[in-house]
Design a protein around this motif. Structure first.
Motif, PDB file in Angstrom:
ATOM      1  N   PHE A  20      -3.228  -7.803 -43.800  1.00 33.49           N
ATOM      2  CA  PHE A  20      -1.789  -7.713 -43.539  1.00 33.49           C
ATOM      3  C   PHE A  20      -1.235  -6.304 -43.662  1.00 33.49           C
ATOM      4  N   GLY A  21      -1.902  -5.434 -44.380  1.00 37.99           N
ATOM      5  CA  GLY A  21      -1.387  -4.088 -44.596  1.00 37.99           C
ATOM      6  C   GLY A  21      -0.416  -4.059 -45.759  1.00 37.99           C
ATOM      7  N   GLY A  23       2.574  -2.900 -45.992  1.00 43.15           N
ATOM      8  CA  GLY A  23       3.982  -3.149 -45.668  1.00 43.15           C
ATOM      9  C   GLY A  23       4.321  -4.623 -45.569  1.00 43.15           C
ATOM     10  N   LYS A  24       3.402  -5.422 -45.062  1.00 48.43           N
ATOM     11  CA  LYS A  24       3.655  -6.850 -44.852  1.00 48.43           C
ATOM     12  C   LYS A  24       3.284  -7.704 -46.060  1.00 48.43           C
ATOM     13  N   LEU A  25       2.480  -7.189 -46.962  1.00 44.86           N
ATOM     14  CA  LEU A  25       1.996  -7.989 -48.086  1.00 44.86           C
ATOM     15  C   LEU A  25       3.119  -8.549 -48.958  1.00 44.86           C
ATOM     16  N   ASP A  27       6.110  -9.425 -48.013  1.00 43.76           N
ATOM     17  CA  ASP A  27       6.727 -10.511 -47.237  1.00 43.76           C
ATOM     18  C   ASP A  27       5.857 -11.759 -47.241  1.00 43.76           C
ATOM     19  N   VAL A  28       4.556 -11.559 -47.146  1.00 39.61           N
ATOM     20  CA  VAL A  28       3.627 -12.696 -47.170  1.00 39.61           C
ATOM     21  C   VAL A  28       3.684 -13.386 -48.534  1.00 39.61           C
ATOM     22  N   LYS A  30       6.196 -13.355 -50.635  1.00 41.01           N
ATOM     23  CA  LYS A  30       7.502 -14.005 -50.759  1.00 41.01           C
ATOM     24  C   LYS A  30       7.515 -15.340 -50.016  1.00 41.01           C
TER      25      LYS A  30
END
Length: 71
Positions: A20-21, A23-25, A27-28, A30
């Motif tokens: 996911f990288g 930056g996205k981790l 959000d994942v 959450k």
């Protein structure tokens, strides 16, 4: 809970970072936490007795009344 120790959790975190990288981790995480919270809430609501579904099977008295209607 599932027998996961620190090394296993670190491996899972590294795999998550690769997929996911960074930056996205968050959000994942959450979204995953929100999903688990909603599941627990729905599970608690399912355990509560529901008055509408409390008596699903008809009583013998109700069955006798239906037999008279069919004649």
């Amino acid at each position: 809970m599932f027998g996961l120790g620190v090394p296993e959790l670190l491996i899972i975190l590294v795999i998550g970072l690769v997929i996911f990288g960074p930056g996205k981790l968050p959000d994942v995480g959450k979204a995953l936490g929100k999903s688990i919270r909603e599941f627990k809430q729905a599970n608690k609501e399912a355990d509560k007795p529901n008055d509408a579904m409390a008596n699903v099977t008809p009583t013998p008295k109700e069955l006798a009344g239906k037999k008279d209607e069919n004649k």
